[in-house]
Structure formats: structure tokens, C-alpha cells
Design a protein around this motif. Structure first.
Motif, PDB file in Angstrom:
ATOM      1  N   TRP A  99      -9.565  21.836  18.497  1.00  0.00           N
ATOM      2  CA  TRP A  99     -10.450  22.374  17.463  1.00  0.00           C
ATOM      3  C   TRP A  99      -9.863  22.238  16.067  1.00  0.00           C
ATOM      4  O   TRP A  99     -10.609  22.146  15.088  1.00  0.00           O
ATOM      5  N   PHE A 102     -10.819  18.648  15.337  1.00  0.00           N
ATOM      6  CA  PHE A 102     -12.286  18.574  15.232  1.00  0.00           C
ATOM      7  C   PHE A 102     -12.737  19.092  13.873  1.00  0.00           C
ATOM      8  O   PHE A 102     -13.582  18.478  13.203  1.00  0.00           O
ATOM      9  N   PRO A 106     -14.474  15.471  12.399  1.00  0.00           N
ATOM     10  CA  PRO A 106     -15.934  15.432  12.472  1.00  0.00           C
ATOM     11  C   PRO A 106     -16.647  16.528  11.689  1.00  0.00           C
ATOM     12  O   PRO A 106     -17.619  16.262  10.991  1.00  0.00           O
ATOM     13  N   LEU A 107     -16.158  17.767  11.794  1.00  0.00           N
ATOM     14  CA  LEU A 107     -16.865  18.863  11.124  1.00  0.00           C
ATOM     15  C   LEU A 107     -16.837  18.705   9.610  1.00  0.00           C
ATOM     16  O   LEU A 107     -17.879  18.786   8.942  1.00  0.00           O
ATOM     17  N   ALA A 110     -19.042  15.688   8.602  1.00  0.00           N
ATOM     18  CA  ALA A 110     -20.477  15.874   8.790  1.00  0.00           C
ATOM     19  C   ALA A 110     -21.073  16.815   7.755  1.00  0.00           C
ATOM     20  O   ALA A 110     -22.137  16.543   7.185  1.00  0.00           O
ATOM     21  N   TYR A 130     -18.341  11.681  13.432  1.00  0.00           N
ATOM     22  CA  TYR A 130     -19.110  12.873  13.765  1.00  0.00           C
ATOM     23  C   TYR A 130     -20.372  12.565  14.560  1.00  0.00           C
ATOM     24  O   TYR A 130     -21.029  13.471  15.068  1.00  0.00           O
ATOM     25  N   PHE A 133     -24.992  15.032  12.515  1.00  0.00           N
ATOM     26  CA  PHE A 133     -24.768  16.402  12.061  1.00  0.00           C
ATOM     27  C   PHE A 133     -25.160  17.384  13.149  1.00  0.00           C
ATOM     28  O   PHE A 133     -24.437  18.355  13.427  1.00  0.00           O
ATOM     29  N   ARG A 135     -25.273  17.047  16.431  1.00  0.00           N
ATOM     30  CA  ARG A 135     -24.347  17.101  17.554  1.00  0.00           C
ATOM     31  C   ARG A 135     -23.059  17.811  17.156  1.00  0.00           C
ATOM     32  O   ARG A 135     -22.472  18.553  17.948  1.00  0.00           O
ATOM     33  N   THR A 136     -22.614  17.588  15.931  1.00  0.00           N
ATOM     34  CA  THR A 136     -21.407  18.262  15.464  1.00  0.00           C
ATOM     35  C   THR A 136     -21.606  19.770  15.419  1.00  0.00           C
ATOM     36  O   THR A 136     -20.746  20.542  15.849  1.00  0.00           O
ATOM     37  N   THR A 139     -21.644  21.215  18.886  1.00  0.00           N
ATOM     38  CA  THR A 139     -20.295  21.279  19.451  1.00  0.00           C
ATOM     39  C   THR A 139     -19.527  22.465  18.875  1.00  0.00           C
ATOM     40  O   THR A 139     -18.823  23.184  19.598  1.00  0.00           O
ATOM     41  N   LEU A 140     -19.654  22.682  17.573  1.00  0.00           N
ATOM     42  CA  LEU A 140     -19.004  23.837  16.947  1.00  0.00           C
ATOM     43  C   LEU A 140     -19.576  25.131  17.498  1.00  0.00           C
ATOM     44  O   LEU A 140     -18.828  26.090  17.738  1.00  0.00           O
TER      45      LEU A 140
END
Length: 211
Positions: A99, A102, A106-107, A110, A130, A133, A135-136, A139-140
Motif C-alpha cells: 500500500w 500503491f 497508481p493512486l 490517478a 493506474y 481512475f 479501478r484505482t 482498489t483503495l
């Protein structure tokens, strides 16, 4: 007097807020150098610290650390007595690194791309880290919903500072949707005394209209 061994170059309108929060969690004395957007970050002496010309920058006994996620990880490892490292189990360590990277990859990408209206078109989603947006964010949300109560389990760690700050900002500035998992996780984070101290210090350092 603050310990000269730890110096944070920051601005209250920057990701330096995350570094300040991390320092407050660590509990070691530190000095702050407020650095303005008026050209100070392009001054030769500052560029010698960070050629990127941005804050935050942490200087620890002459060693320079830049990039907010790196600062959080460095402080957690340098001051293990603060208890901000994950439990020494494969599952906890895996969640910590997963995390942290991540959120830094990606976060961050995005959310920034969406804010600038620069998201990759759906047919090119596979070319960016990412993906999309949506999907990111999903996931978060999964990570926040699974936090029990923190991202690595029972122990609050540096990844909760770094990734958690992005969740808090996402709710404050509406860059992330107000999903229950985000709202609840942000509330747990904002209840921490170190977050409250850091926020009060940065809010007090905000420029006034007269400035």
C-alpha cells in the motif's frame, strides 16, 4: 530548542504536511524551514538539496531524503522505537510495502491526472500504471474497508500516514468519492493526536492575505 539533527523543509500548502505528521508520530524534536513558492524552491541552495525544486525535504544529520513516501519510510526505520514499522510477519510486511507503493504510484498518478483532466482514454488504460481512475479508487476502497483498523492490521504504521493522508485529502477536497470505507478510515486517522498537532502547526503557518 529543536534538534538540529532533523530539519524539515516544507510549505503548509504542500505534501510537506504528510512529512510533518510523520515527524509528530515519530516523536523526535525537529526544526522546520518554511519554504515559499516565491522562488525559494528554485534558489541554488535549495536545489542543492533537491534538484526537483519541491518540498518536502528532510535533512537528518546531513543526509538528505526527498519524496514524501521515502521520508515516511526512512523515519519509521531510523526511529524504530516509535513503533511505526509493520509487525515482523510476511503478511504485515507485504501489506506495508504494497500500500505504500500503491499510494506513491497508481493512486498519486490517478488522482493528479483526473484533477488535470489528463486521464488516459479507456483504450489506452493498459499503458499507464493506474489503469483507470475508477479501478484505482475501487482498489483503495478495498484496502480501507479491510483495514483492521489499520492497513497492516492492528498496528498503526508509516503507511497509514502516507496512504491515509491521501484518503483524508481526498475527502476534504472531494478528489475521492465519499465512500463509507474512506470516511471511516479518515475519521480514525484524524482522531490521532499526532495528526491533530501537525495539522494545527501547518494551519498556523498558512499565509494570510496580507502575506
Amino acid at each position: 530548542m529543536a534538534n538540529e539533527a532533523l530539519v524539515l523543509y516544507t510549505n503548509p500548502m504542500s505534501r510537506g504536511r504528510i512529512a510533518r505528521w510523520m515527524l509528530e508520530e515519530v516523536g523526535q524534536p525537529y526544526r522546520v524551514e518554511l519554504t515559499g513558492y516565491d522562488g525559494a524552491m528554485r534558489a541554488p541552495e535549495f536545489l542543492a538539496l533537491n534538484p526537483m525544486g519541491k518540498v518536502p525535504v528532510l535533512v537528518h544529520e546531513g543526509v538528505v531524503v526527498t519524496e514524501t513516501a521515502a521520508i515516511c519510510a526512512y523515519l519509521a526505520e531510523t526511529f524504530p522505537q516509535a513503533g511505526l514499522l509493520p509487525a515482523p510477519t510476511p503478511a504485515a510486511r507485504a501489506a506495508y510495502y504494497r500500500w505504500m507503493f500503491f499510494a506513491a504510484g497508481p493512486l498519486e498518478a490517478a488522482v493528479s491526472a483526473k484533477a488535470l483532466d489528463l486521464l488516459a482514454p479507456p483504450e489506452r488504460a493498459g499503458t499507464v500504471g493506474y489503469g483507470s481512475f475508477e479501478r484505482t479508487v475501487d482498489t483503495l476502497e478495498h484496502a480501507a474497508a479491510s483495514a483492521a483498523p489499520w492497513l497492516t492490521g492492528e498496528r498503526f504504521t508509516a503507511v497509514d500516514v502516507y496512504a491515509g493522508a491521501q484518503v483524508i485529502w481526498g475527502q476534504l477536497f472531494k478528489s475521492l468519492p465519499p465512500r463509507p470505507a474512506f470516511v471511516e478510515y479518515a475519521a480514525r486517522l484524524q482522531a490521532r493526536p499526532a495528526w491533530q498537532r501537525a495539522t494545527a502547526l501547518d494551519d498556523a503557518a498558512m499565509p494570510t492575505p496580507a502575506d
